[in-house]
Design a protein around this motif. Structure first.
Motif, PDB file in Angstrom:
ATOM      1  N   VAL A 145     -22.201 -26.782  11.895  1.00  0.00           N
ATOM      2  CA  VAL A 145     -21.924 -25.941  13.059  1.00  0.00           C
ATOM      3  C   VAL A 145     -22.687 -26.376  14.308  1.00  0.00           C
ATOM      4  O   VAL A 145     -22.170 -26.302  15.424  1.00  0.00           O
ATOM      5  CB  VAL A 145     -22.253 -24.463  12.719  1.00  0.00           C
TER       6      VAL A 145
ATOM      7  N   ALA B 133     -15.892 -26.864  19.737  1.00  0.00           N
ATOM      8  CA  ALA B 133     -16.869 -26.470  18.714  1.00  0.00           C
ATOM      9  C   ALA B 133     -17.294 -27.770  18.053  1.00  0.00           C
ATOM     10  O   ALA B 133     -16.660 -28.814  18.287  1.00  0.00           O
ATOM     11  CB  ALA B 133     -16.235 -25.532  17.696  1.00  0.00           C
TER      12      ALA B 133
ATOM     13  N   VAL C  45     -16.498 -28.574  12.383  1.00  0.00           N
ATOM     14  CA  VAL C  45     -15.958 -27.260  12.005  1.00  0.00           C
ATOM     15  C   VAL C  45     -14.436 -27.366  11.929  1.00  0.00           C
ATOM     16  O   VAL C  45     -13.775 -27.731  12.900  1.00  0.00           O
ATOM     17  CB  VAL C  45     -16.361 -26.170  13.028  1.00  0.00           C
TER      18      VAL C  45
ATOM     19  N   LEU D 118     -21.259 -20.930  18.380  1.00  0.00           N
ATOM     20  CA  LEU D 118     -20.160 -21.616  17.706  1.00  0.00           C
ATOM     21  C   LEU D 118     -19.386 -22.524  18.670  1.00  0.00           C
ATOM     22  O   LEU D 118     -19.010 -23.649  18.314  1.00  0.00           O
ATOM     23  CB  LEU D 118     -19.228 -20.570  17.084  1.00  0.00           C
TER      24      LEU D 118
END
Ligand code: GDP
Length: 372
Positions: A242, A283, A287, A342
């Protein structure tokens, strides 16, 4: 009987339980030492390797520390992660130190943003956020500590702004505070022996001092873990995916209304209403994004959280099993919907649209004028 031992560098109590907390020193070192003149690991590293390392404080202790800064005539440099910027924590800190302090915002990790992001747009956005919150800062400095981008300029600017006063560097855990200070140390200490640690008599706040010149210093302070940030709830394996390591690549999706996108199992975007349009996701490249019909999204989430929809992983779902809906009405301006820690979704809608973001209640979601 008081058999507590305090670090002669920063004054905090020496402990051997948690390497991430302040005052840590391994048990065997404490036991081997013959006197009580001990320095904690963080002060040891600074003294011997000219290197600061981050330690964490609990929220109460952190705010106590910040409060103590309000009494000092100094420049406060607040380091934030530009990719993971949350206005709330700035607000908290300013509430405590007061708005009459000299504050400079250092926005780090510039390298993570796509090259198409314009630096002046980021600055404008940050100034706007601060203005809306009624916070005055002397300047906003954009840097990438790790790539050494803007660090030298920041050092020069800090030197101007401090006007002969001390500088206190504060920041949440993981914003890159240590990396930034270490780069400053490299720049400022031609003579590496100037680095010392010094104790504040009567306090146990864990600040460490890095002299700038004969009279003034930079102080490194412990960080805090923010509880409205997604990173707070992820295990190490998930965090690796992340927290971006490289420049983020835009991912574009053409969606019709009543379609949904999942960010792993951490967040979901529902395109509730509006004409067919594109959504650009920013992001970490690691992810995975899954697209589905809105009508299937609940069932998919229930069935696949922790497996296909990951992170989080099955063995550590944490808060992610329970999501709440946060709704946004987007007008026809180019807008970013930011999910703290995020990433963000850029919406460029000709006729406006309605978007819902489903995340655990704790995670902050907000909109801003697009920085792209
Ligand atoms: P601290 O907890 O605030 O002291 O943060 P650290 O300096 O320990 O950095 C936290 C993480 O962010 C580490 O993995 C660093 O390598 C990374 N990091 C620090 N500065 C930068 C930067 O400018 N860009 C990027 N991409 N990563 C950074």
């Amino acid at each position: 009987m008081d058999n507590k031992i305090y670090c002669i560098g920063c004054g905090v109590e020496i402990q051997s339980e948690d390497p991430k907390k302040q005052g840590y020193l391994p048990k065997n070192v404490v036991e081997k030492s013959e006197d009580s003149q001990l320095v904690c690991k963080r002060c040891f590293r600074l003294k011997n390797y000219n290197e600061v390392s981050d330690v964490e404080l609990g929220a109460d202790d952190f705010y106590q520390l910040i409060k103590s800064l309000s009494k000092k005539d100094a420049l406060i440099a607040k380091v934030v992660d530009i990719f993971d910027f949350s206005g709330s924590w700035i607000e908290d800190v300013v509430d405590i130190v007061g708005n009459n302090k000299d504050i400079v915002l250092i926005a780090n990790k510039l390298d993570l943003l796509p090259k198409s992001v314009k630096q002046n747009k980021i600055k404008q956005w940050l100034f706007k956020v601060l203005k809306e919150k009624g916070i005055k800062v002397k300047d906003i400095l954009l840097v990438s500590a790790i790539k050494n981008q803007g660090v030298e300029e920041a050092a020069v600017r800090l030197d101007q702004l401090r006007n002969g006063k001390d500088v206190y560097i504060i920041g949440a855990t993981n914003v890159g505070k240590s990396t930034f200070i270490n780069k400053l140390i490299e720049l400022t200490s031609g003579d590496k022996n100037v680095i010392t640690t010094s104790h504040f008599p009567g306090t146990t706040l864990g600040m460490i001092e890095i002299p700038l010149d004969r009279a003034t210093s930079i102080y490194d302070t412990p960080g805090i873990i923010l509880d409205y940030d997604i990173a707070h709830y992820l295990d190490a394996k998930s965090l690796k995916l992340v927290m971006p390591k490289k420049e983020i690549k835009a991912r574009i999706f053409q969606l019709n209304a009543e379609q949904s996108l999942f960010f792993g199992g951490m967040a979901r975007m529902d395109f509730v209403k509006g004409e067919r349009q594109s959504f650009t996701l920013y992001a970490s490249n690691l992810v995975e994004i899954h697209r589905t019909k809105l009508s299937n999204a609940d069932a998919l989430f229930e069935k696949h959280l922790g497996q296909m929809l990951k992170p989080p992983f099955e063995d550590n779902i944490s808060i992610f099993g329970k999501q709440v809906r946060k709704s946004f009405k987007i007008d026809n301006r180019k807008t970013d919907i930011v999910i703290s820690g995020l990433g963000w979704i850029t919406v460029n809608s000709d006729s406006g649209c309605k978007i819902d973001i489903l995340v655990p209640e704790e995670i902050e979601v907000f909109v801003r004028e697009s920085i792209i």
